[in-house]
Motif scaffolding. Sequence first.
Motif, PDB file in Angstrom:
ATOM      1  N   VAL A 188       0.871  -1.166   0.000  1.00  0.00           N
ATOM      2  CA  VAL A 188       0.000   0.000   0.000  1.00  0.00           C
ATOM      3  C   VAL A 188       0.912   1.221   0.000  1.00  0.00           C
ATOM      4  CG1 VAL A 188      -1.629   1.334   1.397  1.00  0.00           C
ATOM      5  CG2 VAL A 188      -1.873  -1.128   1.267  1.00  0.00           C
ATOM      6  N   THR A 189       0.591   2.221  -0.808  1.00  0.00           N
ATOM      7  CA  THR A 189       1.357   3.468  -0.810  1.00  0.00           C
ATOM      8  C   THR A 189       0.557   4.516  -0.059  1.00  0.00           C
ATOM      9  OG1 THR A 189       2.410   2.900  -2.909  1.00  0.00           O
ATOM     10  CG2 THR A 189       2.466   5.212  -2.246  1.00  0.00           C
ATOM     11  N   LEU A 190       1.159   5.060   1.000  1.00  0.00           N
ATOM     12  CA  LEU A 190       0.490   6.044   1.846  1.00  0.00           C
ATOM     13  C   LEU A 190       0.885   7.456   1.449  1.00  0.00           C
ATOM     14  CD1 LEU A 190       1.186   4.358   5.293  1.00  0.00           C
ATOM     15  CD2 LEU A 190      -0.829   4.093   3.847  1.00  0.00           C
ATOM     16  N   ALA A 191       0.139   8.415   1.926  1.00  0.00           N
ATOM     17  CA  ALA A 191       0.479   9.831   1.788  1.00  0.00           C
ATOM     18  C   ALA A 191       0.809  10.205   0.354  1.00  0.00           C
ATOM     19  CB  ALA A 191       1.640  10.184   2.725  1.00  0.00           C
ATOM     20  N   THR A 207       5.514   3.554   2.157  1.00  0.00           N
ATOM     21  CA  THR A 207       4.756   2.375   1.757  1.00  0.00           C
ATOM     22  C   THR A 207       4.655   1.409   2.929  1.00  0.00           C
ATOM     23  OG1 THR A 207       6.677   1.124   0.956  1.00  0.00           O
ATOM     24  CG2 THR A 207       5.537   2.541  -0.644  1.00  0.00           C
ATOM     25  N   LEU A 208       3.616   0.589   2.905  1.00  0.00           N
ATOM     26  CA  LEU A 208       3.488  -0.545   3.806  1.00  0.00           C
ATOM     27  C   LEU A 208       3.564  -1.787   2.942  1.00  0.00           C
ATOM     28  CD1 LEU A 208       0.506   0.486   6.085  1.00  0.00           C
ATOM     29  CD2 LEU A 208       2.924   0.426   6.681  1.00  0.00           C
ATOM     30  N   GLY A 209       4.304  -2.756   3.416  1.00  0.00           N
ATOM     31  CA  GLY A 209       4.416  -4.003   2.682  1.00  0.00           C
ATOM     32  C   GLY A 209       4.110  -5.177   3.579  1.00  0.00           C
ATOM     33  N   GLN A 210       3.506  -6.197   2.994  1.00  0.00           N
ATOM     34  CA  GLN A 210       3.311  -7.458   3.691  1.00  0.00           C
ATOM     35  C   GLN A 210       4.047  -8.519   2.896  1.00  0.00           C
ATOM     36  OE1 GLN A 210      -0.423  -9.791   3.710  1.00  0.00           O
ATOM     37  NE2 GLN A 210      -0.382  -9.429   5.919  1.00  0.00           N
ATOM     38  N   VAL A 211       4.956  -9.216   3.559  1.00  0.00           N
ATOM     39  CA  VAL A 211       5.810 -10.195   2.903  1.00  0.00           C
ATOM     40  C   VAL A 211       5.623 -11.533   3.608  1.00  0.00           C
ATOM     41  CG1 VAL A 211       8.163 -10.719   2.159  1.00  0.00           C
ATOM     42  CG2 VAL A 211       7.478  -8.333   2.470  1.00  0.00           C
ATOM     43  N   VAL A 222      14.441   3.845   4.711  1.00  0.00           N
ATOM     44  CA  VAL A 222      14.414   3.317   6.069  1.00  0.00           C
ATOM     45  C   VAL A 222      13.320   2.255   6.083  1.00  0.00           C
ATOM     46  CG1 VAL A 222      14.030   3.804   8.512  1.00  0.00           C
ATOM     47  CG2 VAL A 222      15.137   5.521   7.059  1.00  0.00           C
ATOM     48  N   ALA A 223      13.678   1.017   6.433  1.00  0.00           N
ATOM     49  CA  ALA A 223      12.721  -0.087   6.529  1.00  0.00           C
ATOM     50  C   ALA A 223      12.467  -0.378   8.004  1.00  0.00           C
ATOM     51  CB  ALA A 223      13.263  -1.318   5.825  1.00  0.00           C
ATOM     52  N   LEU A 224      11.184  -0.383   8.406  1.00  0.00           N
ATOM     53  CA  LEU A 224      10.794  -0.633   9.797  1.00  0.00           C
ATOM     54  C   LEU A 224       9.858  -1.829   9.846  1.00  0.00           C
ATOM     55  CD1 LEU A 224       9.827   2.857   9.452  1.00  0.00           C
ATOM     56  CD2 LEU A 224      10.847   2.449  11.657  1.00  0.00           C
ATOM     57  N   PRO A 271       3.262 -13.404   8.455  1.00  0.00           N
ATOM     58  CA  PRO A 271       3.795 -12.438   7.490  1.00  0.00           C
ATOM     59  C   PRO A 271       4.566 -11.324   8.184  1.00  0.00           C
ATOM     60  CG  PRO A 271       1.458 -12.835   7.099  1.00  0.00           C
ATOM     61  CD  PRO A 271       1.805 -13.461   8.422  1.00  0.00           C
ATOM     62  N   CYS A 272       5.514 -10.771   7.487  1.00  0.00           N
ATOM     63  CA  CYS A 272       6.246  -9.599   7.966  1.00  0.00           C
ATOM     64  C   CYS A 272       5.520  -8.367   7.430  1.00  0.00           C
ATOM     65  CB  CYS A 272       7.688  -9.624   7.474  1.00  0.00           C
ATOM     66  SG  CYS A 272       8.666  -8.231   8.070  1.00  0.00           S
ATOM     67  N   PHE A 273       5.136  -7.506   8.334  1.00  0.00           N
ATOM     68  CA  PHE A 273       4.437  -6.276   7.996  1.00  0.00           C
ATOM     69  C   PHE A 273       5.438  -5.155   8.218  1.00  0.00           C
ATOM     70  CE2 PHE A 273       0.970  -3.141   9.310  1.00  0.00           C
ATOM     71  CZ  PHE A 273       0.478  -2.992   8.027  1.00  0.00           C
ATOM     72  N   GLN A 274       5.828  -4.470   7.135  1.00  0.00           N
ATOM     73  CA  GLN A 274       6.874  -3.466   7.263  1.00  0.00           C
ATOM     74  C   GLN A 274       6.480  -2.152   6.619  1.00  0.00           C
ATOM     75  OE1 GLN A 274       9.968  -5.479   4.822  1.00  0.00           O
ATOM     76  NE2 GLN A 274      10.062  -3.523   3.756  1.00  0.00           N
ATOM     77  N   MET A 275       7.089  -1.075   7.102  1.00  0.00           N
ATOM     78  CA  MET A 275       6.904   0.255   6.539  1.00  0.00           C
ATOM     79  C   MET A 275       8.225   0.691   5.938  1.00  0.00           C
ATOM     80  SD  MET A 275       5.856   3.840   8.415  1.00  0.00           S
ATOM     81  CE  MET A 275       4.135   3.384   8.612  1.00  0.00           C
ATOM     82  N   ASP A 276       8.168   1.218   4.738  1.00  0.00           N
ATOM     83  CA  ASP A 276       9.346   1.773   4.081  1.00  0.00           C
ATOM     84  C   ASP A 276       9.149   3.274   3.912  1.00  0.00           C
ATOM     85  OD1 ASP A 276      10.880  -0.611   3.635  1.00  0.00           O
ATOM     86  OD2 ASP A 276       9.428  -1.162   2.096  1.00  0.00           O
ATOM     87  N   ILE A 277      10.164   4.017   4.311  1.00  0.00           N
ATOM     88  CA  ILE A 277      10.145   5.469   4.173  1.00  0.00           C
ATOM     89  C   ILE A 277      11.299   5.844   3.256  1.00  0.00           C
ATOM     90  CG2 ILE A 277      10.342   7.675   5.378  1.00  0.00           C
ATOM     91  CD1 ILE A 277       9.385   6.107   7.915  1.00  0.00           C
ATOM     92  N   PHE A 278      10.972   6.545   2.189  1.00  0.00           N
ATOM     93  CA  PHE A 278      11.965   6.995   1.218  1.00  0.00           C
ATOM     94  C   PHE A 278      12.103   8.508   1.363  1.00  0.00           C
ATOM     95  CE2 PHE A 278      10.025   3.171  -0.403  1.00  0.00           C
ATOM     96  CZ  PHE A 278      11.113   2.416  -0.781  1.00  0.00           C
ATOM     97  N   GLY A 279      13.297   8.973   1.704  1.00  0.00           N
ATOM     98  CA  GLY A 279      13.536  10.393   1.939  1.00  0.00           C
ATOM     99  C   GLY A 279      13.490  11.225   0.678  1.00  0.00           C
TER     100      GLY A 279
END
Length: 125
Positions: free
Chosen positions: A24-27, A36-40, A56-58, A99-107
Amino acid sequence: MSEIMAGNWNQMRWRPVREGIKQVTLAMGADDVTVTLGQVTAGHEKKPHSHPEEQVALVLEGECDYWVDGTPYHLTPGGFVVIPPNVIHYVDVHDTDIPCFQMDIFGTPRPEFKKFYQDFLDSLK
């Protein structure tokens, strides 16, 4: 100028990226950042890659090994890793049914992510 937006990712549609990964792409109205939020899931298609944007991957839920420049970083909820620009990286979820639920932030903005997600939403109409 950025657009004021509000929402809830629990009510958004997930876009399939490749086998075992959805996003999912936020904002989407933000000018200077992409989130983005990713489910892997385990058994996903791995894709080592790099890009000119810092990332930054969280990890929010689950766990994964996040490989950055040949080094694995084992991330659990609350864990993060900074990926410098142009460094090979990928996520590896294994040995778990969670599943791994992660947030990616691209500066730096990733306009292609906004386009992919908008095209996906448009295809659902």
